[in-house]
Design a protein around this motif. Structure first.
Motif, PDB file in Angstrom:
ATOM      1  N   ILE A   1       0.836  -1.202   0.000  1.00  0.00           N
ATOM      2  CA  ILE A   1       0.000   0.000   0.000  1.00  0.00           C
ATOM      3  C   ILE A   1       0.871   1.253   0.000  1.00  0.00           C
ATOM      4  CG2 ILE A   1      -1.698   1.325   1.317  1.00  0.00           C
ATOM      5  CD1 ILE A   1      -2.697  -1.308   2.468  1.00  0.00           C
ATOM      6  N   THR A   2       0.473   2.205  -0.821  1.00  0.00           N
ATOM      7  CA  THR A   2       1.133   3.514  -0.848  1.00  0.00           C
ATOM      8  C   THR A   2       0.048   4.584  -0.798  1.00  0.00           C
ATOM      9  OG1 THR A   2       2.952   2.683  -2.215  1.00  0.00           O
ATOM     10  CG2 THR A   2       2.650   5.052  -2.152  1.00  0.00           C
ATOM     11  N   PHE A   3       0.294   5.651  -0.042  1.00  0.00           N
ATOM     12  CA  PHE A   3      -0.678   6.742   0.021  1.00  0.00           C
ATOM     13  C   PHE A   3       0.008   8.062  -0.302  1.00  0.00           C
ATOM     14  CE2 PHE A   3      -3.007  10.091   2.408  1.00  0.00           C
ATOM     15  CZ  PHE A   3      -4.207  10.023   1.708  1.00  0.00           C
ATOM     16  N   VAL A   4      -0.594   8.789  -1.250  1.00  0.00           N
ATOM     17  CA  VAL A   4      -0.141  10.133  -1.621  1.00  0.00           C
ATOM     18  C   VAL A   4      -1.219  11.107  -1.175  1.00  0.00           C
ATOM     19  CG1 VAL A   4       0.414  11.671  -3.542  1.00  0.00           C
ATOM     20  CG2 VAL A   4       1.154   9.275  -3.608  1.00  0.00           C
ATOM     21  N   ASP A   5      -0.865  12.117  -0.389  1.00  0.00           N
ATOM     22  CA  ASP A   5      -1.896  12.991   0.183  1.00  0.00           C
ATOM     23  C   ASP A   5      -2.419  14.009  -0.829  1.00  0.00           C
ATOM     24  OD1 ASP A   5      -0.163  15.171   0.052  1.00  0.00           O
ATOM     25  OD2 ASP A   5       0.166  15.306   2.211  1.00  0.00           O
ATOM     26  N   LYS A   6      -3.341  14.851  -0.389  1.00  0.00           N
ATOM     27  CA  LYS A   6      -4.022  15.782  -1.284  1.00  0.00           C
ATOM     28  C   LYS A   6      -3.080  16.823  -1.894  1.00  0.00           C
ATOM     29  CE  LYS A   6      -5.469  18.822   2.522  1.00  0.00           C
ATOM     30  NZ  LYS A   6      -6.642  19.388   3.246  1.00  0.00           N
ATOM     31  N   ASN A   7      -1.927  17.016  -1.267  1.00  0.00           N
ATOM     32  CA  ASN A   7      -0.939  17.964  -1.786  1.00  0.00           C
ATOM     33  C   ASN A   7       0.088  17.301  -2.707  1.00  0.00           C
ATOM     34  OD1 ASN A   7      -1.972  20.237  -0.271  1.00  0.00           O
ATOM     35  ND2 ASN A   7      -1.098  19.267   1.552  1.00  0.00           N
ATOM     36  N   GLY A   8      -0.153  16.034  -3.010  1.00  0.00           N
ATOM     37  CA  GLY A   8       0.759  15.332  -3.903  1.00  0.00           C
ATOM     38  C   GLY A   8       2.038  14.872  -3.241  1.00  0.00           C
ATOM     39  N   ILE A   9       2.014  14.717  -1.919  1.00  0.00           N
ATOM     40  CA  ILE A   9       3.197  14.280  -1.176  1.00  0.00           C
ATOM     41  C   ILE A   9       3.108  12.784  -0.891  1.00  0.00           C
ATOM     42  CG2 ILE A   9       4.574  14.580   0.917  1.00  0.00           C
ATOM     43  CD1 ILE A   9       4.548  17.024  -0.921  1.00  0.00           C
ATOM     44  N   PHE A  10       4.164  12.050  -1.257  1.00  0.00           N
ATOM     45  CA  PHE A  10       4.252  10.623  -0.940  1.00  0.00           C
ATOM     46  C   PHE A  10       4.400  10.515   0.571  1.00  0.00           C
ATOM     47  CE2 PHE A  10       7.369   6.793  -1.105  1.00  0.00           C
ATOM     48  CZ  PHE A  10       6.368   5.931  -0.712  1.00  0.00           C
ATOM     49  N   LYS A  11       3.351  10.012   1.236  1.00  0.00           N
ATOM     50  CA  LYS A  11       3.253  10.135   2.688  1.00  0.00           C
ATOM     51  C   LYS A  11       3.426   8.825   3.441  1.00  0.00           C
ATOM     52  CE  LYS A  11       0.358  12.787   5.895  1.00  0.00           C
ATOM     53  NZ  LYS A  11      -0.880  13.583   5.992  1.00  0.00           N
TER      54      LYS A  11
ATOM     55  N   HIS B   1      -0.770  -6.996  -9.995  1.00  0.00           N
ATOM     56  CA  HIS B   1      -1.984  -6.219 -10.254  1.00  0.00           C
ATOM     57  C   HIS B   1      -1.916  -4.949  -9.417  1.00  0.00           C
ATOM     58  CE1 HIS B   1      -6.237  -4.999 -10.222  1.00  0.00           C
ATOM     59  NE2 HIS B   1      -6.360  -5.723 -11.338  1.00  0.00           N
ATOM     60  N   VAL B   2      -2.084  -3.799 -10.082  1.00  0.00           N
ATOM     61  CA  VAL B   2      -1.946  -2.496  -9.421  1.00  0.00           C
ATOM     62  C   VAL B   2      -3.242  -1.717  -9.552  1.00  0.00           C
ATOM     63  CG1 VAL B   2      -0.531  -0.407  -9.233  1.00  0.00           C
ATOM     64  CG2 VAL B   2       0.462  -2.499 -10.202  1.00  0.00           C
ATOM     65  N   THR B   3      -3.697  -1.123  -8.458  1.00  0.00           N
ATOM     66  CA  THR B   3      -4.901  -0.289  -8.480  1.00  0.00           C
ATOM     67  C   THR B   3      -4.593   1.065  -7.856  1.00  0.00           C
ATOM     68  OG1 THR B   3      -6.360  -2.213  -8.292  1.00  0.00           O
ATOM     69  CG2 THR B   3      -7.303  -0.078  -7.719  1.00  0.00           C
TER      70      THR B   3
ATOM     71  N   GLY C   1      -6.536  12.272  -1.073  1.00  0.00           N
ATOM     72  CA  GLY C   1      -5.315  11.786  -1.695  1.00  0.00           C
ATOM     73  C   GLY C   1      -5.579  10.570  -2.562  1.00  0.00           C
ATOM     74  N   ILE C   2      -4.525   9.837  -2.864  1.00  0.00           N
ATOM     75  CA  ILE C   2      -4.629   8.660  -3.730  1.00  0.00           C
ATOM     76  C   ILE C   2      -4.008   7.457  -3.038  1.00  0.00           C
ATOM     77  CG2 ILE C   2      -3.825   7.619  -5.896  1.00  0.00           C
ATOM     78  CD1 ILE C   2      -4.079  10.380  -7.160  1.00  0.00           C
ATOM     79  N   LEU C   3      -4.749   6.370  -3.063  1.00  0.00           N
ATOM     80  CA  LEU C   3      -4.280   5.101  -2.513  1.00  0.00           C
ATOM     81  C   LEU C   3      -3.858   4.199  -3.662  1.00  0.00           C
ATOM     82  CD1 LEU C   3      -4.036   3.092  -0.066  1.00  0.00           C
ATOM     83  CD2 LEU C   3      -6.377   2.394  -0.612  1.00  0.00           C
ATOM     84  N   GLU C   4      -2.670   3.649  -3.553  1.00  0.00           N
ATOM     85  CA  GLU C   4      -2.196   2.658  -4.520  1.00  0.00           C
ATOM     86  C   GLU C   4      -2.039   1.334  -3.786  1.00  0.00           C
ATOM     87  OE1 GLU C   4       1.623   2.854  -7.278  1.00  0.00           O
ATOM     88  OE2 GLU C   4       2.113   1.943  -5.338  1.00  0.00           O
ATOM     89  N   TYR C   5      -2.624   0.265  -4.328  1.00  0.00           N
ATOM     90  CA  TYR C   5      -2.374  -1.039  -3.715  1.00  0.00           C
ATOM     91  C   TYR C   5      -1.959  -2.043  -4.785  1.00  0.00           C
ATOM     92  CZ  TYR C   5      -7.498  -1.443  -4.490  1.00  0.00           C
ATOM     93  OH  TYR C   5      -8.777  -1.414  -5.001  1.00  0.00           O
ATOM     94  N   VAL C   6      -0.953  -2.811  -4.450  1.00  0.00           N
ATOM     95  CA  VAL C   6      -0.306  -3.724  -5.381  1.00  0.00           C
ATOM     96  C   VAL C   6      -0.362  -5.129  -4.793  1.00  0.00           C
ATOM     97  CG1 VAL C   6       1.831  -4.201  -6.645  1.00  0.00           C
ATOM     98  CG2 VAL C   6       1.273  -1.841  -5.993  1.00  0.00           C
TER      99      VAL C   6
END
Length: 425
Positions: free
Chosen positions: A308-318, A381-383, A396-401
């Motif tokens: 899991i990766t989360f990028v916040d609303k300001n575009g920061i890899f958090k 598989h990446v979402t 923000g954006i959640l990425e899960y692999v």
């Protein structure tokens, strides 16, 4: 004089000096002009300007830059990129590893060049299977440049950005991408030597070799001196600790570098912070439909069968979960990248696609985006999914692999029962 790298007048003056050297003027004739304008400019700022000019369409070459460096040394009695720091001589220091790898790359380049020159002089060698196989093996060795460049882009560049040097990192990353493409093209041509005219293979290799050697020059004349001027000991230690995730070239360092440090973090204030952290970690907080401690939430996230990766609303890899060690991740992530602008986490060539994806998810034009591909024995598989609060505000954006190969390998028969307990244990 501050921020010389943003001073258009100084940039143009230095460009003019370099072009004069390029067109054959003697270094002696530019000394006075250089000293007049750059005597009070720091070496780091000069290096930043020169590196950007080298990457422009001005025709400035590494030979021109070497002449400029000679002018600097004659004027001020020391090299502009003099970084002889005792710590860097340790075989496990990131700088020493980088330099050792470059020397190995140069050796392989020379061997490939010698083989190609032999073939060029005597085309009968094209029928020599042993020589052709040797050539292909040497080219395969050069493929280790991927590890070298990945460590640079994922460990050096984020720290450069923290110190405000974004342009330097983006320019060099763009050059790395071009070299990778040249390598792939040249290697592919060598795999089909019997079907292609040799002159085209030699031309492709010559361009790749020139660009690769130019990058070695840039790394050792610009990147390492600048990094050594501005990186802290903690920065170098973080690079050393996280380098294994991206791999080394040729051989792994035999010794681990650990700086000699004074003990710190002792005393009442440090103990108080430790107590406060422990108290917070064990405090129950509302999560979803129940309550969890921070420790429990962290372990749950780390035990999910997902990266899991989360990028916040300001575009920061958090955030990323610590499911496995970085070197075993499907998408390698390390702590150095936390806090980085997400756009800078990707190569320049893919920036447009990344920003388009973020825009679509943020504006709810798409609720999610997925992709999948094979990676060795994994089916990755990446979402990517936009995350919003209960009021619809973008968070923000959640990425899960995940590796979905195990699901594809499931037998057709259903399994509704738990496995029987092995009573022999």
């Amino acid at each position: 004089m501050a921020n010389a790298q943003f001073n258009t007048k100084l940039i143009n003056i230095l460009k003019n000096i370099l072009l004069r050297l390029h067109h054959g003027e003697s270094p002696e004739t530019v000394k006075e002009d250089f000293n007049q304008h750059f005597e009070n400019v720091s070496a780091v700022e000069i290096l930043l300007i020169v590196q950007e000019l080298m990457s422009g369409d001005y025709g400035i070459t590494s030979e021109d830059v070497t002449q400029l460096f000679s002018v600097y040394a004659q004027l001020y009695g020391h090299s502009i990129n003099d970084w002889d720091i005792p710590e860097t001589h340790h075989p496990g220091h990131p700088v020493r590893i980088f330099i050792n790898e470059n020397r190995e790359f140069e050796s392989v380049l020379n061997r490939v060049n010698n083989l190609l020159e032999s073939i060029e002089k005597n085309r009968q060698y094209l029928q020599d299977e042993g020589m052709i196989e040797n050539l292909k093996e040497e080219m395969t060795l050069l493929g280790q440049l991927y590890n070298h460049y990945n460590r640079k882009e994922k460990l050096f560049f984020p720290i450069l950005e923290r110190y405000g040097h974004y342009t330097f990192a983006r320019i060099m990353w763009g050059e790395d991408d071009r070299i990778r493409n040249l390598y792939k093209g040249t290697k592919s041509m060598m795999e089909k030597m019997s079907d292609l005219e040799f002159k085209y293979i030699k031309k492709s290799y010559d361009l790749f070799e020139r660009k690769f050697k130019d990058m070695i020059f840039q790394e050792e004349s610009f990147l390492l001196p600048i990094a050594l001027s501005i990186f802290s000991e903690d920065d170098w230690l973080a690079i050393a600790n996280e380098s294994d995730a991206f791999g080394y070239c040729f051989v792994e360092p035999k010794e681990e570098w650990m700086p000699k440090r004074e003990s710190f973090g002792e005393g009442k204030s440090a103990n108080k912070e430790i107590d406060q952290a422990a108290e917070l970690e064990n405090k129950h907080l509302p999560f979803g439909g129940g309550y969890l401690t921070i420790q429990e939430a962290n372990q749950i996230l780390n035990n999910l069968p997902l990266e899991i990766t989360f990028v916040d609303k300001n575009g920061i890899f958090k955030y990323f979960n610590d499911k496995v060690k970085s070197s075993e991740m499907m998408f390698v992530r390390t702590p150095i990248s936390v806090g980085r602008i997400v756009a800078n986490c990707h190569p320049p060539k893919s920036l447009k696609k990344v920003m388009h994806l973020i825009h679509n998810l943020k504006s709810k034009r798409r609720s999610s985006e997925s992709m999948w591909f094979k990676k060795k024995d994994q089916y990755v598989h990446v979402t990517y999914k936009g995350v919003f609060d209960e009021d619809g505000e973008y968070l923000g954006i959640l990425e899960y692999v995940q590796d979905i190969q195990p699901f594809l390998d499931l037998p057709r028969e259903v399994k509704k029962e738990l496995s029987e307990l092995d009573e022999s244990i």
